[in-house]
Design an enzyme around this catalytic site. Structure first.
Site, PDB file in Angstrom:
ATOM      1  N   HIS A  72       0.857  -1.193   0.000  1.00 44.52           N
ATOM      2  CA  HIS A  72       0.000   0.000   0.000  1.00 44.52           C
ATOM      3  C   HIS A  72       0.891   1.239   0.000  1.00 44.52           C
ATOM      4  O   HIS A  72       1.484   1.590   1.024  1.00 44.52           O
ATOM      5  CB  HIS A  72      -0.914  -0.037   1.235  1.00 44.52           C
ATOM      6  CG  HIS A  72      -1.898   1.079   1.322  1.00 44.52           C
ATOM      7  ND1 HIS A  72      -3.230   0.876   1.588  1.00 44.52           N
ATOM      8  CD2 HIS A  72      -1.750   2.422   1.206  1.00 44.52           C
ATOM      9  CE1 HIS A  72      -3.857   2.049   1.625  1.00 44.52           C
ATOM     10  NE2 HIS A  72      -2.968   3.005   1.398  1.00 44.52           N
ATOM     11  N   HIS A  74       1.470   5.339  -2.190  1.00 49.60           N
ATOM     12  CA  HIS A  74       0.824   6.390  -3.010  1.00 49.60           C
ATOM     13  C   HIS A  74       1.917   7.062  -3.830  1.00 49.60           C
ATOM     14  O   HIS A  74       2.387   8.147  -3.479  1.00 49.60           O
ATOM     15  CB  HIS A  74       0.126   7.417  -2.122  1.00 49.60           C
ATOM     16  CG  HIS A  74      -1.081   6.887  -1.422  1.00 49.60           C
ATOM     17  ND1 HIS A  74      -2.358   7.014  -1.921  1.00 49.60           N
ATOM     18  CD2 HIS A  74      -1.204   6.194  -0.264  1.00 49.60           C
ATOM     19  CE1 HIS A  74      -3.214   6.431  -1.085  1.00 49.60           C
ATOM     20  NE2 HIS A  74      -2.534   5.921  -0.085  1.00 49.60           N
ATOM     21  N   LYS A  77       1.580  10.762  -4.933  1.00 50.73           N
ATOM     22  CA  LYS A  77       1.674  11.865  -3.965  1.00 50.73           C
ATOM     23  C   LYS A  77       3.067  12.017  -3.365  1.00 50.73           C
ATOM     24  O   LYS A  77       3.365  13.059  -2.772  1.00 50.73           O
ATOM     25  CB  LYS A  77       0.706  11.594  -2.807  1.00 50.73           C
ATOM     26  CG  LYS A  77      -0.744  11.567  -3.209  1.00 50.73           C
ATOM     27  CD  LYS A  77      -1.574  11.087  -2.034  1.00 50.73           C
ATOM     28  CE  LYS A  77      -3.042  11.106  -2.400  1.00 50.73           C
ATOM     29  NZ  LYS A  77      -3.827  10.254  -1.505  1.00 50.73           N
ATOM     30  N   HIS A 225      -9.630   1.968   0.899  1.00 44.78           N
ATOM     31  CA  HIS A 225      -9.253   2.744   2.080  1.00 44.78           C
ATOM     32  C   HIS A 225     -10.514   2.779   2.923  1.00 44.78           C
ATOM     33  O   HIS A 225     -11.511   3.379   2.526  1.00 44.78           O
ATOM     34  CB  HIS A 225      -8.886   4.175   1.705  1.00 44.78           C
ATOM     35  CG  HIS A 225      -7.488   4.348   1.205  1.00 44.78           C
ATOM     36  ND1 HIS A 225      -7.044   3.829   0.026  1.00 44.78           N
ATOM     37  CD2 HIS A 225      -6.434   5.006   1.751  1.00 44.78           C
ATOM     38  CE1 HIS A 225      -5.773   4.154  -0.134  1.00 44.78           C
ATOM     39  NE2 HIS A 225      -5.369   4.870   0.890  1.00 44.78           N
ATOM     40  N   GLU A 228     -10.515   4.933   7.927  1.00 48.35           N
ATOM     41  CA  GLU A 228      -9.249   5.542   8.344  1.00 48.35           C
ATOM     42  C   GLU A 228      -9.577   6.725   9.248  1.00 48.35           C
ATOM     43  O   GLU A 228      -9.459   7.888   8.860  1.00 48.35           O
ATOM     44  CB  GLU A 228      -8.422   5.996   7.135  1.00 48.35           C
ATOM     45  CG  GLU A 228      -7.034   6.487   7.552  1.00 48.35           C
ATOM     46  CD  GLU A 228      -6.184   6.953   6.382  1.00 48.35           C
ATOM     47  OE1 GLU A 228      -6.666   6.944   5.245  1.00 48.35           O
ATOM     48  OE2 GLU A 228      -5.018   7.329   6.634  1.00 48.35           O
ATOM     49  N   ASP A 325       2.372   3.120   3.043  1.00 50.35           N
ATOM     50  CA  ASP A 325       1.432   4.210   2.773  1.00 50.35           C
ATOM     51  C   ASP A 325       2.158   5.428   2.204  1.00 50.35           C
ATOM     52  O   ASP A 325       2.861   5.325   1.222  1.00 50.35           O
ATOM     53  CB  ASP A 325       0.636   4.542   4.044  1.00 50.35           C
ATOM     54  CG  ASP A 325      -0.757   5.110   3.746  1.00 50.35           C
ATOM     55  OD1 ASP A 325      -1.126   5.157   2.557  1.00 50.35           O
ATOM     56  OD2 ASP A 325      -1.457   5.494   4.683  1.00 50.35           O
ATOM     57  N   ASN A 326       2.072   6.569   2.877  1.00 47.27           N
ATOM     58  CA  ASN A 326       2.587   7.812   2.295  1.00 47.27           C
ATOM     59  C   ASN A 326       4.039   8.060   2.686  1.00 47.27           C
ATOM     60  O   ASN A 326       4.467   7.669   3.766  1.00 47.27           O
ATOM     61  CB  ASN A 326       1.736   8.979   2.772  1.00 47.27           C
ATOM     62  CG  ASN A 326       0.295   8.822   2.344  1.00 47.27           C
ATOM     63  OD1 ASN A 326      -0.464   8.109   2.977  1.00 47.27           O
ATOM     64  ND2 ASN A 326      -0.070   9.454   1.258  1.00 47.27           N
TER      65      ASN A 326
HETATM   66 ZN   LIG Z   1      -3.325   5.040   1.615  1.00 43.58          ZN
END
Ligand SMILES: [Zn+2]
Length: 336
Positions: A72, A74, A77, A225, A228, A325-326
């Site tokens: 997972h 991104h 971004k 998602h 969250e 994630d990010n």
């Molecule tokens: Zn995410």
């Protein structure tokens, strides 16, 4: 650097050891791995000390792990934070900052940031990366989606890159549009998955049912998602369970985040987990981002954590992954 032909004196994690592996005094034997074409061709316990041949690397007992999976991310971004102004704390503040930054995205910009992230992932040992891609316009395919498709081809043989549409749930309210979105996602190729952003601020059970109906028709797996947030009344995961069970959805389902489980009374959360365990649902927890993002406010110490019920899920045999994630964007300022 040329790839080695054999790795000597490698220490393998217990869970990859072949059955009937010799174990002396509680410690598994070190291994000799023979490599061919970038893959492990054989694994053997060392019976006698080996002498080095050309192409051998003696690891001296260092650990060897299988290629890593980052389930997972991104990539669209990532690395945007350094060019942004002040960002309000919390998930919704990060979404606002991202929407502003997105106005300046070009294919070259997304390609450069995504390539850099994949390079870092590859150097860290990742062989399989799944990236979500923001998709906010129901009438067209986002430019980042096309860039990710190109990156997926470019990285073939090094990283298997999957791409998931991150579409806010209300865009699935209309049945025809839900099916159109799924077909557009499907057109990207076998690396594509259908995804949605499911949150109590946009909750609509019928729209979620449409996500699964459209995915089933297009032959897509689903990656959500979901929940969250620290709102104990968020019901995205519980509804996903009902829908997958009622419709006999035959694809794989991934539910990322599910933070709100940790805020619910045990009886309620455990009932949901018991039901998840009966279905082809994988949970993904994103601790680095959620520990920073949940309960983040100005002028007050965060008191609550954004972790889902990891141990309770594992004890029920639910497939559970931890992912990054990010990375260096308004959702998560740190990371690599
Ligand atoms: Zn995410």
């Amino acid at each position: 650097m040329t790839a080695p032909a054999r790795l000597l004196n490698a220490r393998l994690p217990r869970w990859v050891l072949p059955q009937a592996w010799p174990v002396k005094s509680g410690e598994p034997a070190l291994a000799t791995l023979t490599l061919a074409g970038g893959r492990v061709a054989s694994v053997q316990p060392i019976g006698v000390p080996e002498s080095l041949r050309p192409g051998d690397w003696d690891l001296g007992g260092a650990p060897v792990l299988p290629g890593l999976v980052d389930a997972h991310t991104h990539l669209d971004k990532t690395f945007t934070l350094p060019r942004m102004g002040p960002v309000q704390p919390g998930l919704l503040g990060a979404i606002d900052a991202m929407m502003t930054d997105r106005l300046g995205w070009t294919p070259d910009d997304v390609y450069a940031r995504g390539s850099r992230a994949l390079g870092w992932a590859y150097q860290a040992g990742c062989v399989h990366v799944r990236s979500h891609v923001d998709w906010w316009d129901p009438t067209g395919v986002p430019l980042a989606w096309e860039v990710l498709s190109a990156l997926s081809k470019e990285w073939q043989g090094r990283i298997h890159l999957e791409q998931v549409s991150l579409i806010k749930l209300p865009l699935f309210q209309e049945v025809a549009q839900a099916h159109r979105l799924a077909r557009q996602v499907r057109a990207a190729g076998p690396q594509a998955r259908l995804g949605a952003f499911v949150h109590s601020s946009n909750w609509d059970e019928q729209a979620l049912r449409n996500v699964f109906a459209a995915a089933a028709e297009a032959g897509l797996d689903v990656d959500l998602h979901v929940d969250e947030e620290l709102n104990p009344h968020a019901r995205g995961l519980a509804a996903t369970v009902r829908i997958v069970r009622d419709t006999h959805f035959s694809g794989r389902v991934v539910c990322g985040h599910t933070c709100s489980l940790a805020m619910q009374p045990d009886t309620e959360a455990f009932a949901t987990l018991d039901a998840v365990a009966q279905l082809p649902i994988t949970l993904v927890s994103l601790p680095i981002t959620n520990l920073l993002l949940q309960d983040a406010v100005t002028g007050r110490t965060p008191r609550q954590r954004g972790l889902t019920l990891l141990k309770e899920a594992r004890s029920r045999g639910i497939p559970l992954l931890v992912a990054s994630d990010n990375v260096q964007d308004p959702f998560c300022r740190v990371g690599s």
